[in-house]
Design a protein around this motif. Structure first.
Motif, PDB file in Angstrom:
ATOM      1  N   ALA A  96      -2.645  -5.243   3.133  1.00 41.68           N
ATOM      2  CA  ALA A  96      -1.281  -4.869   2.775  1.00 41.68           C
ATOM      3  C   ALA A  96      -0.284  -5.601   3.669  1.00 41.68           C
ATOM      4  O   ALA A  96      -0.470  -5.691   4.880  1.00 41.68           O
ATOM      5  CB  ALA A  96      -1.089  -3.360   2.910  1.00 41.68           C
TER       6      ALA A  96
ATOM      7  N   TRP B  98      -7.354   4.373  -4.492  1.00 45.00           N
ATOM      8  CA  TRP B  98      -8.462   5.020  -3.797  1.00 45.00           C
ATOM      9  C   TRP B  98      -8.222   6.520  -3.752  1.00 45.00           C
ATOM     10  O   TRP B  98      -7.121   6.970  -3.426  1.00 45.00           O
ATOM     11  CB  TRP B  98      -8.588   4.464  -2.380  1.00 45.00           C
ATOM     12  CG  TRP B  98      -9.740   4.994  -1.591  1.00 45.00           C
ATOM     13  CD1 TRP B  98      -9.708   5.920  -0.585  1.00 45.00           C
ATOM     14  CD2 TRP B  98     -11.113   4.634  -1.759  1.00 45.00           C
ATOM     15  NE1 TRP B  98     -10.964   6.154  -0.102  1.00 45.00           N
ATOM     16  CE2 TRP B  98     -11.856   5.378  -0.812  1.00 45.00           C
ATOM     17  CE3 TRP B  98     -11.793   3.773  -2.617  1.00 45.00           C
ATOM     18  CZ2 TRP B  98     -13.241   5.273  -0.699  1.00 45.00           C
ATOM     19  CZ3 TRP B  98     -13.167   3.658  -2.509  1.00 45.00           C
ATOM     20  CH2 TRP B  98     -13.878   4.404  -1.559  1.00 45.00           C
TER      21      TRP B  98
ATOM     22  N   ASN C 225      -4.221   2.499   8.893  1.00 44.47           N
ATOM     23  CA  ASN C 225      -3.118   1.645   8.445  1.00 44.47           C
ATOM     24  C   ASN C 225      -3.090   0.338   9.233  1.00 44.47           C
ATOM     25  O   ASN C 225      -2.893  -0.744   8.662  1.00 44.47           O
ATOM     26  CB  ASN C 225      -1.780   2.372   8.611  1.00 44.47           C
ATOM     27  CG  ASN C 225      -1.483   3.336   7.488  1.00 44.47           C
ATOM     28  OD1 ASN C 225      -1.971   3.192   6.371  1.00 44.47           O
ATOM     29  ND2 ASN C 225      -0.656   4.331   7.778  1.00 44.47           N
TER      30      ASN C 225
ATOM     31  N   VAL D   5      -5.645  -2.274   8.033  1.00 37.83           N
ATOM     32  CA  VAL D   5      -5.450  -2.968   6.750  1.00 37.83           C
ATOM     33  C   VAL D   5      -4.129  -3.721   6.677  1.00 37.83           C
ATOM     34  O   VAL D   5      -3.883  -4.450   5.714  1.00 37.83           O
ATOM     35  CB  VAL D   5      -5.545  -1.989   5.565  1.00 37.83           C
ATOM     36  CG1 VAL D   5      -6.897  -1.284   5.565  1.00 37.83           C
ATOM     37  CG2 VAL D   5      -4.412  -0.977   5.572  1.00 37.83           C
TER      38      VAL D   5
ATOM     39  N   PHE E  79      -1.250  -0.969  -4.253  1.00 38.31           N
ATOM     40  CA  PHE E  79      -2.502  -0.205  -4.148  1.00 38.31           C
ATOM     41  C   PHE E  79      -2.094   1.194  -3.714  1.00 38.31           C
ATOM     42  O   PHE E  79      -1.268   1.347  -2.807  1.00 38.31           O
ATOM     43  CB  PHE E  79      -3.400  -0.858  -3.099  1.00 38.31           C
ATOM     44  CG  PHE E  79      -4.782  -0.265  -2.968  1.00 38.31           C
ATOM     45  CD1 PHE E  79      -5.886  -0.958  -3.428  1.00 38.31           C
ATOM     46  CD2 PHE E  79      -4.988   0.967  -2.351  1.00 38.31           C
ATOM     47  CE1 PHE E  79      -7.169  -0.436  -3.284  1.00 38.31           C
ATOM     48  CE2 PHE E  79      -6.257   1.489  -2.208  1.00 38.31           C
ATOM     49  CZ  PHE E  79      -7.354   0.792  -2.679  1.00 38.31           C
TER      50      PHE E  79
ATOM     51  N   TRP F  90      -9.172  -5.607  -1.428  1.00 33.17           N
ATOM     52  CA  TRP F  90      -8.015  -5.913  -2.286  1.00 33.17           C
ATOM     53  C   TRP F  90      -7.149  -7.019  -1.686  1.00 33.17           C
ATOM     54  O   TRP F  90      -6.348  -7.636  -2.384  1.00 33.17           O
ATOM     55  CB  TRP F  90      -7.214  -4.625  -2.478  1.00 33.17           C
ATOM     56  CG  TRP F  90      -6.049  -4.706  -3.398  1.00 33.17           C
ATOM     57  CD1 TRP F  90      -6.066  -4.928  -4.754  1.00 33.17           C
ATOM     58  CD2 TRP F  90      -4.664  -4.538  -3.045  1.00 33.17           C
ATOM     59  NE1 TRP F  90      -4.780  -4.914  -5.264  1.00 33.17           N
ATOM     60  CE2 TRP F  90      -3.906  -4.674  -4.241  1.00 33.17           C
ATOM     61  CE3 TRP F  90      -3.995  -4.284  -1.853  1.00 33.17           C
ATOM     62  CZ2 TRP F  90      -2.504  -4.552  -4.260  1.00 33.17           C
ATOM     63  CZ3 TRP F  90      -2.613  -4.161  -1.871  1.00 33.17           C
ATOM     64  CH2 TRP F  90      -1.885  -4.306  -3.060  1.00 33.17           C
TER      65      TRP F  90
ATOM     66  N   THR G 111      -3.149   5.357  -2.597  1.00 31.63           N
ATOM     67  CA  THR G 111      -4.116   6.388  -2.262  1.00 31.63           C
ATOM     68  C   THR G 111      -3.608   7.704  -2.831  1.00 31.63           C
ATOM     69  O   THR G 111      -2.400   7.984  -2.802  1.00 31.63           O
ATOM     70  CB  THR G 111      -4.336   6.526  -0.742  1.00 31.63           C
ATOM     71  OG1 THR G 111      -3.129   6.960  -0.111  1.00 31.63           O
ATOM     72  CG2 THR G 111      -4.770   5.205  -0.138  1.00 31.63           C
TER      73      THR G 111
ATOM     74  N   PHE H 112      -9.797   4.710   3.283  1.00 33.66           N
ATOM     75  CA  PHE H 112      -9.354   3.687   2.336  1.00 33.66           C
ATOM     76  C   PHE H 112      -9.516   2.279   2.880  1.00 33.66           C
ATOM     77  O   PHE H 112      -9.259   1.302   2.161  1.00 33.66           O
ATOM     78  CB  PHE H 112      -7.879   3.918   1.979  1.00 33.66           C
ATOM     79  CG  PHE H 112      -6.953   3.967   3.176  1.00 33.66           C
ATOM     80  CD1 PHE H 112      -6.450   2.806   3.756  1.00 33.66           C
ATOM     81  CD2 PHE H 112      -6.587   5.191   3.724  1.00 33.66           C
ATOM     82  CE1 PHE H 112      -5.611   2.851   4.855  1.00 33.66           C
ATOM     83  CE2 PHE H 112      -5.739   5.244   4.832  1.00 33.66           C
ATOM     84  CZ  PHE H 112      -5.249   4.074   5.396  1.00 33.66           C
TER      85      PHE H 112
ATOM     86  N   VAL I 271      -9.038  -1.281   0.657  1.00 26.33           N
ATOM     87  CA  VAL I 271      -7.797  -2.047   0.785  1.00 26.33           C
ATOM     88  C   VAL I 271      -8.089  -3.449   1.303  1.00 26.33           C
ATOM     89  O   VAL I 271      -7.478  -4.433   0.859  1.00 26.33           O
ATOM     90  CB  VAL I 271      -6.786  -1.321   1.692  1.00 26.33           C
ATOM     91  CG1 VAL I 271      -5.531  -2.165   1.885  1.00 26.33           C
ATOM     92  CG2 VAL I 271      -6.411   0.035   1.092  1.00 26.33           C
TER      93      VAL I 271
ATOM     94  N   LEU J 238       0.854  -1.182   0.000  1.00 24.36           N
ATOM     95  CA  LEU J 238       0.000   0.000   0.000  1.00 24.36           C
ATOM     96  C   LEU J 238       0.889   1.230   0.000  1.00 24.36           C
ATOM     97  O   LEU J 238       1.735   1.401   0.885  1.00 24.36           O
ATOM     98  CB  LEU J 238      -0.907   0.001   1.231  1.00 24.36           C
ATOM     99  CG  LEU J 238      -1.715   1.280   1.522  1.00 24.36           C
ATOM    100  CD1 LEU J 238      -2.614   1.650   0.352  1.00 24.36           C
ATOM    101  CD2 LEU J 238      -2.512   1.131   2.818  1.00 24.36           C
TER     102      LEU J 238
ATOM    103  N   ILE K  99       3.332  -1.178   4.069  1.00 30.15           N
ATOM    104  CA  ILE K  99       2.750   0.135   3.776  1.00 30.15           C
ATOM    105  C   ILE K  99       3.863   1.170   3.796  1.00 30.15           C
ATOM    106  O   ILE K  99       4.657   1.227   4.732  1.00 30.15           O
ATOM    107  CB  ILE K  99       1.670   0.530   4.810  1.00 30.15           C
ATOM    108  CG1 ILE K  99       0.550  -0.503   4.844  1.00 30.15           C
ATOM    109  CG2 ILE K  99       1.107   1.917   4.502  1.00 30.15           C
ATOM    110  CD1 ILE K  99      -0.474  -0.265   5.959  1.00 30.15           C
TER     111      ILE K  99
END
Length: 324
Positions: A203, A186, A218, A221, A165, A200, A167, A193, A197, A141, A206
């Motif tokens: 992550a 996103w 954070n 995800v 992915f 998806w 943002t 987000f 995420v 991410l 990140i």
């Protein structure tokens, strides 16, 4: 020589003291182009002072021509075109820098293109592969995906086989990131987000220049054994950490800066770039994304552009140009 000074919050291209002769391990460069980074904007407002002993002049990366070598420098020559990672001083006609922080240009690259390489690709490589310890199968991410670091990181993820992915702050930036190789993304103006995420697949690593305001999301995800590498504080410096989630999912929170590292440490990052990334740049598999350029005496306009989050990729300042 001339350099940028910032008086009364304005950037002025003016006379500056000449630089001393290079020490045995240093190189003098005549600057062609200088890169603009958010760190420059933070420094001029007093929030990111240069490391002890570094130039107070703004600017963390340049391209240019070698004009003088210290007695102990090998592998470089006077007249050679190079790019350099700095602790400061780039918004000037000349810089003196440790030779560890200087690299020849990738084959076929102009000085203009090369000025967009050192800071963003070094930051992306350091934090994806050295701090973030990417391994096969990891998903990444990237926040601020359309920034200079973000566009470099997207391309490195694509080149080395890591789905990413992003943002970003607009649909246009999201489209640009997808074109560079982002798998999905996103628009932050659509809200959190987190759900996107998670759909998806979460992550494993990140890369975050935002900081405090993104910490809770954070953590939500970040997968088991995931690494969160924080490289900036655009969203503040203090936030509540969910220690329970951190322990149960074996999450790792890593703070990382490049600027204050010693020359030898920066040299290790640049050596990795020369080995792994420079050939891909020369082959055209990876490229610097340059948003806009301004003459050095219009640095204020360039900073306004970055402050407004209007750029996709790097903003450059022309000092001596490709004929430097």
């Amino acid at each position: 020589m001339r350099a940028i000074r910032h008086d009364d919050a304005r950037l002025v291209w003016d006379e500056a003291p000449d630089l001393p002769a290079p020490e045995s391990h240093e190189v003098r460069l005549r600057v062609a182009w200088a890169g603009v980074n958010r760190a420059d904007l933070m420094q001029r407002t007093g929030h990111y002072p240069p490391p002890p002993g570094a130039s107070p002049v703004l600017g963390l990366e340049v391209s240019g021509t070698v004009t003088e070598l210290g007695d102990g420098v090998t592998g470089l020559s006077v007249g050679q075109s190079v790019c350099a990672l700095l602790a400061g001083g780039g918004y000037a006609e000349e810089v003196v820098v440790d030779a560890h922080q200087v690299l020849p240009l990738p084959e076929g690259f102009s000085l203009r293109e090369a000025a967009a390489l050192p800071e963003v690709f070094a930051t992306a490589w350091l934090n994806l592969f050295m701090e973030g310890a990417l391994t096969a199968g990891d998903q990444v991410l990237l926040h601020a995906g359309a920034s200079g670091v973000g566009t470099a990181a997207i391309q490195l993820c694509r080149a080395f086989g890591y789905p990413c992915f992003v943002t970003v702050g607009s649909e246009a930036k999201l489209a640009a990131c997808r074109e560079l190789g982002a798998e999905d993304g996103w628009n932050r103006h659509e809200g959190s987000f987190v759900d996107a995420v998670k759909r998806w697949g979460g992550a494993d690593m990140i890369l975050d220049p935002v900081g405090a305001s993104y910490l809770a999301d954070n953590q939500q995800v970040l997968n088991e054994d995931g690494r969160l590498v924080v490289i900036g504080m655009m969203g503040g410096r203090q936030a509540e950490l969910d220690m329970g989630r951190m322990l149960m999912k074996r999450q790792r929170l890593i703070g990382s800066t490049l600027r204050a590292r010693p020359p030898e440490a920066k040299g290790r990052v640049l050596a990795a770039l020369a080995e792994h990334v420079w050939p891909r740049l020369a082959a055209g598999d990876v490229h610097p994304l340059i948003d806009r350029t301004w003459p050095i005496d219009e640095a204020e306009a360039a900073h306004d552009h970055v402050q407004a989050d209007a750029n996709t990729g790097k903003v450059l300042l022309e000092v001596g140009g490709d004929n430097a």
